[in-house]
Design an enzyme around this catalytic site. Structure first.
Site, mmCIF file in Angstrom:
data_model
loop_
_atom_site.group_PDB
_atom_site.id
_atom_site.type_symbol
_atom_site.label_atom_id
_atom_site.label_comp_id
_atom_site.label_asym_id
_atom_site.label_seq_id
_atom_site.Cartn_x
_atom_site.Cartn_y
_atom_site.Cartn_z
ATOM 1 N N GLY A 240 0.480 -1.208 0.038
ATOM 2 C CA GLY A 240 -0.248 -0.482 0.126
ATOM 3 C C GLY A 240 0.563 1.618 -0.154
ATOM 4 N N ASP A 277 -6.684 -10.260 -10.372
ATOM 5 C CA ASP A 277 -5.408 -10.140 -11.501
ATOM 6 C C ASP A 277 -5.427 -8.131 -12.204
ATOM 7 O OD1 ASP A 277 -3.967 -9.869 -13.619
ATOM 8 O OD2 ASP A 277 -4.681 -11.648 -14.138
ATOM 9 N N LYS A 323 8.872 -2.053 -15.485
ATOM 10 C CA LYS A 323 10.140 -2.541 -14.703
ATOM 11 C C LYS A 323 11.591 -3.087 -15.779
ATOM 12 C CE LYS A 323 8.198 -2.920 -10.832
ATOM 13 N NZ LYS A 323 8.296 -1.937 -9.384
HETATM 14 C C1 LIG Z 1 6.449 -3.675 -5.939
HETATM 15 S S1 LIG Z 1 4.998 -4.551 -5.640
HETATM 16 C C2 LIG Z 1 3.786 -3.618 -5.063
HETATM 17 C C3 LIG Z 1 4.410 -2.377 -4.149
HETATM 18 C C4 LIG Z 1 3.631 -1.332 -4.289
HETATM 19 N N1 LIG Z 1 3.365 -0.601 -5.189
HETATM 20 C C5 LIG Z 1 4.106 -0.533 -2.551
HETATM 21 O O1 LIG Z 1 4.019 0.994 -2.307
HETATM 22 O O2 LIG Z 1 3.272 -0.796 -1.576
HETATM 23 C C6 LIG Z 1 4.605 -5.530 -6.547
HETATM 24 C C7 LIG Z 1 2.826 -5.914 -6.623
HETATM 25 O O3 LIG Z 1 2.317 -6.073 -7.802
HETATM 26 C C8 LIG Z 1 1.464 -7.109 -7.132
HETATM 27 N N2 LIG Z 1 1.426 -8.081 -9.207
HETATM 28 C C9 LIG Z 1 2.147 -8.319 -9.997
HETATM 29 N N3 LIG Z 1 1.328 -9.435 -10.782
HETATM 30 C C10 LIG Z 1 0.348 -9.006 -10.348
HETATM 31 C C11 LIG Z 1 -0.543 -8.739 -10.896
HETATM 32 N N4 LIG Z 1 -0.975 -9.576 -12.134
HETATM 33 N N5 LIG Z 1 -2.158 -8.268 -10.315
HETATM 34 C C12 LIG Z 1 -2.512 -7.877 -9.445
HETATM 35 N N6 LIG Z 1 -1.008 -7.537 -8.366
HETATM 36 C C13 LIG Z 1 0.118 -8.157 -9.020
HETATM 37 C C14 LIG Z 1 2.066 -8.098 -6.520
HETATM 38 O O4 LIG Z 1 1.207 -9.262 -5.246
HETATM 39 C C15 LIG Z 1 2.911 -7.357 -5.495
HETATM 40 O O5 LIG Z 1 2.275 -7.251 -4.517
#
Ligand SMILES: C[S@@+](CC[C@H](N)C(=O)[O-])C[C@H]1O[C@@H](n2cnc3c(N)ncnc32)[C@H](O)[C@@H]1O
Length: 373
Positions: A240, A277, A323
């Site tokens: 979050g 998703d 990324k």
């Molecule tokens: C780098 S973290 C995000 C951190 C967040 N922005 C924060 O500030 O706390 C990436 C997140 O993307 C989520 N994620 C990756 N692929 C996803 C998808 N297809 N749908 C939803 N969430 C996804 C992962 O579960 C992970 O929690």
């Protein structure tokens, strides 16, 4: 007073850009392309892991011409953009100041007056060692510059406005001397935007969005676009950190992630959580003002998704991370930009595109797209 007219006659020999260590190749590629497109001819000198790139001009050019042609905001991988008027390769360590003074006397135009002067080094382990020397050296350097009327005399602490003279130490015996101009540089020392981590934020990622907001949006835009009535979807929101930034601005956020969200954030009542998703999610309450996305995914897939949200009218503006774990980061960014811009133009959407490898980013570049009616 900035005496910019007299500074125009300062012949510039090269362009120095700072970057994250390890990104020299990406920055050099970008710099060479931007310079070539602007008819600025030269070649990039790269030393890996040094945290900077020097683009040496074939022929010295005027400061104002270069400043009009190359914009700091264009350069994704650059943290700072310095117009170099001399590189002193062998400094006598016992008397560095005299050599710098001699060069300034030879090259600075009459009436040259900098508003501020800074002594910098690269953001690397070696550079951090050097930073201690730089801090000490800045005092006699400024004294010397003031004695010769090359530096504004004022006791008050000034924000960086007007010309800044930079002495960037490559190591203890080599220095780039250059200048930066307002509206075409980073306002931060060493080009590093330092932010304090908010103790109640759920993750350090929060600093990425805070830096992005402050880098890409003017204070007026922030007031107009990020306010209590504004709405957002945060894809890949867990735990979050990004949602936290939006909630701090009293915005309503749909947070999308299969992972769990921070409880304190949920307790604000401003967050709707969707364990879904991000590639399939649709906004639940109609069009949102902002789409933000920090999902760790292939950059082309994320770019496609961002374009789709904007073209389908699900979001007005977007801030997202691409990324870039591969070597060809510049090419990957260009491909993403071309694809998104093509789709927005086909849909008749007017927009601005900004992209930056922010200080708080890792192997990712943050993009901000603001559409205009
Ligand atoms: C780098 S973290 C995000 C951190 C967040 N922005 C924060 O500030 O706390 C990436 C997140 O993307 C989520 N994620 C990756 N692929 C996803 C998808 N297809 N749908 C939803 N969430 C996804 C992962 O579960 C992970 O929690």
């Amino acid at each position: 007073m900035t005496n910019s007219a007299s500074s125009d006659s300062l012949p510039i020999k090269g362009v120095l850009c700072y970057c994250r260590s390890g990104y020299e190749q990406n920055l050099a590629q970008e710099l060479e392309q931007v310079c070539a497109q602007s008819d600025v001819f030269g070649y990039a000198k790269i030393i890996p892991q040094t945290g900077y790139v020097y683009f040496s001009l074939f022929t010295p050019a005027s400061l104002s011409a270069l400043n009009a042609k190359i914009q700091f905001s264009q350069l994704m991988f650059a943290r700072q953009l310095v117009w170099v008027f001399e590189y002193i390769q062998v400094l006598d360590r016992s008397d560095r100041l005299v050599q710098i003074q001699t060069v300034c006397a030879d090259l600075l135009p009459a009436e040259f007056l900098a508003k501020t002067a800074v002594v910098e080094s690269a953001d690397t382990e070696d550079g951090k060692e050097l930073a201690k020397f730089c801090r000490k050296f800045s005092v006699p350097l400024r004294q010397m510059l003031r004695q010769h009327d090359w530096l504004y005399r004022s006791k008050s602490k000034q924000p960086i406005v007007g010309i800044t003279l930079h002495a960037f130490f490559e190591h203890g015996s080599a220095v780039y001397l250059g200048v930066t101009l307002p509206n075409n540089r980073s306002a931060h020392e060493n080009g590093i935007y330092r932010l304090k981590f908010p103790q109640d934020a759920p993750s350090r990622s929060t600093l990425k969005l805070e830096e992005a907001i402050n880098t890409f949006l003017t204070p007026t835009q922030q007031k107009e676009l990020l306010h209590a009535d504004a709405t957002a979807v945060d894809l890949g929101a867990c735990p979050g950190g990004w949602t936290y930034q939006l909630v701090q601005r009293k915005m309503h956020v749909e947070a999308v992630d299969n992972g769990a969200m921070d409880e304190a954030l949920m307790a604000t009542g401003l967050v709707t959580y969707a364990p879904a998703d991000g590639f399939k999610y649709q906004p639940q309450y109609g069009k949102v003002d902002w789409l933000v996305c920090d999902m760790i995914e292939q950059p082309n897939r994320v770019a496609q998704l961002m374009a789709q949200w904007l073209v389908d009218g699900w979001a007005t503006n977007a801030i997202f991370n691409l990324k870039l774990p591969m070597k060809q980061r510049f090419t990957a960014m260009q491909n993403a930009q071309v694809e998104i811009e093509k789709q927005l133009k086909q849909a008749g959407i007017s927009f601005t595109w900004q992209a930056k490898h922010l200080y708080h980013n890792r192997d990712e570049v943050t993009v901000c797209i603001i559409t205009t009616p």
